[in-house]
Enzyme design. Structure first.
Site, PDB file in Angstrom:
ATOM      1  N   HIS A  52     -50.985 -20.786  -2.109  1.00 41.83           N
ATOM      2  CA  HIS A  52     -51.868 -19.600  -2.128  1.00 41.83           C
ATOM      3  C   HIS A  52     -51.906 -18.935  -0.867  1.00 41.83           C
ATOM      4  O   HIS A  52     -52.081 -19.413   0.217  1.00 41.83           O
ATOM      5  CB  HIS A  52     -53.457 -20.248  -2.410  1.00 41.83           C
ATOM      6  CG  HIS A  52     -53.447 -20.889  -3.672  1.00 41.83           C
ATOM      7  ND1 HIS A  52     -54.115 -20.400  -4.789  1.00 41.83           N
ATOM      8  CD2 HIS A  52     -53.205 -22.037  -4.128  1.00 41.83           C
ATOM      9  CE1 HIS A  52     -54.293 -21.010  -5.795  1.00 41.83           C
ATOM     10  NE2 HIS A  52     -53.659 -22.374  -5.435  1.00 41.83           N
ATOM     11  N   ASN A  99     -52.480 -27.119  -2.527  1.00 35.77           N
ATOM     12  CA  ASN A  99     -52.632 -28.716  -3.130  1.00 35.77           C
ATOM     13  C   ASN A  99     -51.974 -29.352  -3.770  1.00 35.77           C
ATOM     14  O   ASN A  99     -50.732 -28.911  -4.464  1.00 35.77           O
ATOM     15  CB  ASN A  99     -54.073 -28.176  -4.090  1.00 35.77           C
ATOM     16  CG  ASN A  99     -55.177 -27.073  -3.476  1.00 35.77           C
ATOM     17  OD1 ASN A  99     -55.186 -27.158  -2.293  1.00 35.77           O
ATOM     18  ND2 ASN A  99     -55.327 -26.141  -4.335  1.00 35.77           N
ATOM     19  N   HIS A 123     -47.352 -25.037  -5.428  1.00 33.76           N
ATOM     20  CA  HIS A 123     -47.440 -23.476  -4.934  1.00 33.76           C
ATOM     21  C   HIS A 123     -48.392 -23.379  -4.017  1.00 33.76           C
ATOM     22  O   HIS A 123     -49.298 -24.045  -3.584  1.00 33.76           O
ATOM     23  CB  HIS A 123     -48.121 -22.551  -6.141  1.00 33.76           C
ATOM     24  CG  HIS A 123     -49.276 -23.184  -6.818  1.00 33.76           C
ATOM     25  ND1 HIS A 123     -49.528 -24.127  -7.744  1.00 33.76           N
ATOM     26  CD2 HIS A 123     -50.475 -22.420  -6.587  1.00 33.76           C
ATOM     27  CE1 HIS A 123     -50.773 -24.176  -8.183  1.00 33.76           C
ATOM     28  NE2 HIS A 123     -51.377 -23.533  -7.147  1.00 33.76           N
TER      29      HIS A 123
END
Length: 190
Positions: free
Chosen positions: A127, A112, A125
């Site tokens: 996920h 995101n 980052h």
């Protein structure tokens, strides 16, 4: 290259984790990494000079992990070319390692960018989220939602330490198998 003497961005939990955990050779990971040296606790599964990966403290499923650059980069477009290359390489390696460690063969990779896109921590980052088959388990009330907005539970420290160690072991196995496969491929071309 990561410089531990460079201060982290004040208040960023991912910068704190990155500055606290030194890089190690992913082919020879340490059997344990002390999670109590950062707050909140972090369970490291990969630590290279440019990147760090760790279990999410509020996972959507067992094995949910985060992969980020060590340097503070708010969005994917802020990463350097080298960081982007290593992120892409390692998200693939970590996906295979998490599948092996959890036994879950389906997963999401989510990244995101910005608050409107559901980014909670403003440090870029990925996920990696294992998606167990909930229909087969009979847990039809269990819900998994995309983009980090599902049911989340706090990480159990003892289970997390064991799982992180298992993922580190699987990362080393995946990397070793790839290296071995590349060697065979090169020898076949000679």
């Amino acid at each position: 290259m990561f410089d531990p003497s460079t201060p982290s961005t004040e208040g960023c939990p991912f910068c704190t984790i990155a500055s606290t955990h030194k890089p190690y050779d992913p082919l020879s990971p340490p059997p344990s990494i002390d999670p109590d040296i950062t707050s909140p606790s972090s369970f490291i599964v990969l630590s290279t000079p440019l990147l760090v990966a760790f279990l999410d403290i509020m996972p959507l499923s067992k094995g949910h992990l985060l992969l980020c650059p060590r340097a503070h980069r708010p969005k994917l477009t802020d990463t350097s070319r080298q960081e982007a290359l290593e992120l892409g390489f390692h998200v693939r390696i970590l996906s295979a390692a998490v599948a092996r460690a959890t036994g879950v063969e389906d997963w999401n990779v989510v990244q995101n960018n910005g608050a409107a896109a559901a980014q909670v921590v403003p440090h870029m980052h990925y996920h990696v989220i294992p998606r167990p088959e909930i229909r087969a388990s009979g847990k039809l009330s269990e819900s998994f939602t995309m983009f980090g907005r599902g049911q989340r539970e706090e990480l159990d420290d003892d289970e997390a330490a064991a799982l992180a160690a298992n993922i580190r072991f699987e990362v080393a196995r995946v990397l070793a198998q790839e290296r071995e496969g590349e060697g065979r491929e090169i020898r076949g071309k000679l």
